[in-house]
Design a protein around this motif. Structure first.
Motif, PDB file in Angstrom:
ATOM      1  N   ARG A  38      74.665  65.264  60.348  1.00 17.00           N
ATOM      2  CA  ARG A  38      74.984  65.013  58.892  1.00 17.00           C
ATOM      3  C   ARG A  38      76.532  64.419  58.946  1.00 17.00           C
ATOM      4  O   ARG A  38      76.732  63.772  57.775  1.00 17.00           O
ATOM      5  N   HIS A  39      77.642  64.586  59.827  1.00 14.69           N
ATOM      6  CA  HIS A  39      78.793  64.129  59.684  1.00 14.69           C
ATOM      7  C   HIS A  39      79.325  63.321  60.610  1.00 14.69           C
ATOM      8  O   HIS A  39      78.949  63.590  61.923  1.00 14.69           O
ATOM      9  N   HIS A  40      80.081  62.414  60.448  1.00 11.86           N
ATOM     10  CA  HIS A  40      80.676  61.403  61.464  1.00 11.86           C
ATOM     11  C   HIS A  40      82.134  61.472  61.263  1.00 11.86           C
ATOM     12  O   HIS A  40      82.614  61.948  60.251  1.00 11.86           O
ATOM     13  N   ALA A  41      82.934  61.395  62.357  1.00 14.84           N
ATOM     14  CA  ALA A  41      84.279  61.561  62.326  1.00 14.84           C
ATOM     15  C   ALA A  41      84.723  60.533  61.361  1.00 14.84           C
ATOM     16  O   ALA A  41      85.873  60.797  60.511  1.00 14.84           O
ATOM     17  N   LEU A  42      84.391  59.323  61.204  1.00 17.33           N
ATOM     18  CA  LEU A  42      85.002  58.539  60.008  1.00 17.33           C
ATOM     19  C   LEU A  42      84.588  59.078  58.576  1.00 17.33           C
ATOM     20  O   LEU A  42      85.708  58.716  57.665  1.00 17.33           O
ATOM     21  N   ASP A  43      83.785  59.881  58.519  1.00 14.76           N
ATOM     22  CA  ASP A  43      83.648  60.742  56.960  1.00 14.76           C
ATOM     23  C   ASP A  43      84.806  61.384  56.847  1.00 14.76           C
ATOM     24  O   ASP A  43      85.029  61.365  55.637  1.00 14.76           O
ATOM     25  N   MET A  44      85.458  61.891  57.695  1.00 14.39           N
ATOM     26  CA  MET A  44      86.579  62.577  57.578  1.00 14.39           C
ATOM     27  C   MET A  44      88.013  61.922  57.185  1.00 14.39           C
ATOM     28  O   MET A  44      88.897  62.586  56.745  1.00 14.39           O
ATOM     29  N   ILE A  45      87.940  60.733  57.159  1.00 15.28           N
ATOM     30  CA  ILE A  45      89.030  59.993  56.836  1.00 15.28           C
ATOM     31  C   ILE A  45      89.108  59.576  55.487  1.00 15.28           C
ATOM     32  O   ILE A  45      88.147  59.050  54.888  1.00 15.28           O
ATOM     33  N   PRO A  46      90.064  60.102  54.754  1.00 15.77           N
ATOM     34  CA  PRO A  46      90.079  60.056  53.123  1.00 15.77           C
ATOM     35  C   PRO A  46      89.908  58.299  53.012  1.00 15.77           C
ATOM     36  O   PRO A  46      90.709  57.340  53.551  1.00 15.77           O
ATOM     37  N   GLY A  47      89.280  57.969  52.116  1.00 16.89           N
ATOM     38  CA  GLY A  47      88.957  56.663  51.694  1.00 16.89           C
ATOM     39  C   GLY A  47      87.813  56.040  52.302  1.00 16.89           C
ATOM     40  O   GLY A  47      87.220  54.670  52.084  1.00 16.89           O
ATOM     41  N   ILE A  48      87.439  56.459  53.511  1.00 18.91           N
ATOM     42  CA  ILE A  48      86.175  56.076  54.133  1.00 18.91           C
ATOM     43  C   ILE A  48      84.945  56.940  53.753  1.00 18.91           C
ATOM     44  O   ILE A  48      84.732  57.858  54.178  1.00 18.91           O
ATOM     45  N   GLY A  49      84.126  56.205  52.806  1.00 21.91           N
ATOM     46  CA  GLY A  49      82.886  56.970  52.285  1.00 21.91           C
ATOM     47  C   GLY A  49      81.750  56.368  53.169  1.00 21.91           C
ATOM     48  O   GLY A  49      81.972  55.529  54.320  1.00 21.91           O
ATOM     49  N   THR A  50      80.576  56.545  52.715  1.00 22.84           N
ATOM     50  CA  THR A  50      79.333  56.214  53.526  1.00 22.84           C
ATOM     51  C   THR A  50      79.122  54.793  53.878  1.00 22.84           C
ATOM     52  O   THR A  50      78.862  54.207  54.889  1.00 22.84           O
ATOM     53  N   THR A  51      79.530  54.066  52.611  1.00 22.34           N
ATOM     54  CA  THR A  51      79.547  52.778  52.665  1.00 22.34           C
ATOM     55  C   THR A  51      80.536  52.030  53.704  1.00 22.34           C
ATOM     56  O   THR A  51      80.014  51.220  54.577  1.00 22.34           O
ATOM     57  N   PHE A  52      81.557  52.271  53.736  1.00 21.63           N
ATOM     58  CA  PHE A  52      82.517  51.716  54.814  1.00 21.63           C
ATOM     59  C   PHE A  52      82.296  52.293  56.102  1.00 21.63           C
ATOM     60  O   PHE A  52      82.485  51.443  57.056  1.00 21.63           O
ATOM     61  N   MET A  53      81.763  53.552  56.181  1.00 18.21           N
ATOM     62  CA  MET A  53      81.378  54.112  57.580  1.00 18.21           C
ATOM     63  C   MET A  53      80.378  53.359  58.318  1.00 18.21           C
ATOM     64  O   MET A  53      80.583  52.835  59.406  1.00 18.21           O
ATOM     65  N   LYS A  54      79.501  52.694  57.557  1.00 17.37           N
ATOM     66  CA  LYS A  54      78.298  52.182  58.085  1.00 17.37           C
ATOM     67  C   LYS A  54      78.701  50.593  58.255  1.00 17.37           C
ATOM     68  O   LYS A  54      78.233  50.323  59.468  1.00 17.37           O
TER      69      LYS A  54
END
Length: 107
Positions: A38-54
């Motif tokens: 359910r979690h990606h390392a990118l999710d943990m960076i402030p400002g990177i939500g699901t859309t930017f992560m994908k």
């Protein structure tokens, strides 16, 4: 940390991240992976939500990022160096259970 140190911390960390840009771009290209289903390392960076992560994952699969400017241009994420610096600062200040950049045994 002293109050003066706390006030200067994010500024100093940001300068270090920018100076070592290639290291952090390579982490975004190759090191940032899924942590749990359910979690990606990118999710943990402030400002990177699901859309930017994908978008980031899709774009890096097509071609690795060459710089923060390349990432900004291709994904639309503003100031990725500042976002990484903010995450590092939070890890130093708050000592969270899960970290990306700070080795807990260091403290």
């Amino acid at each position: 940390l002293t109050e003066d140190s706390k006030n200067d911390l994010n500024y100093v960390v940001e300068k270090i991240v920018i100076k070592n840009e290639l290291k952090y771009v390579n982490w975004l290209n190759y090191g940032a992976q899924a942590i749990t289903p359910r979690h990606h390392a990118l999710d943990m960076i402030p400002g990177i939500g699901t859309t930017f992560m994908k978008q980031l994952i899709t774009q890096r699969e097509d071609k690795p990022f060459e710089s923060f400017a390349d990432l900004e241009k291709r994904v639309g994420l503003r100031d990725p160096g500042k976002l990484i610096a903010k995450k590092i600062t939070l890890e130093i200040e708050e000592s969270p259970r899960m970290t990306l950049f700070i080795n807990k045994s260091f403290f």
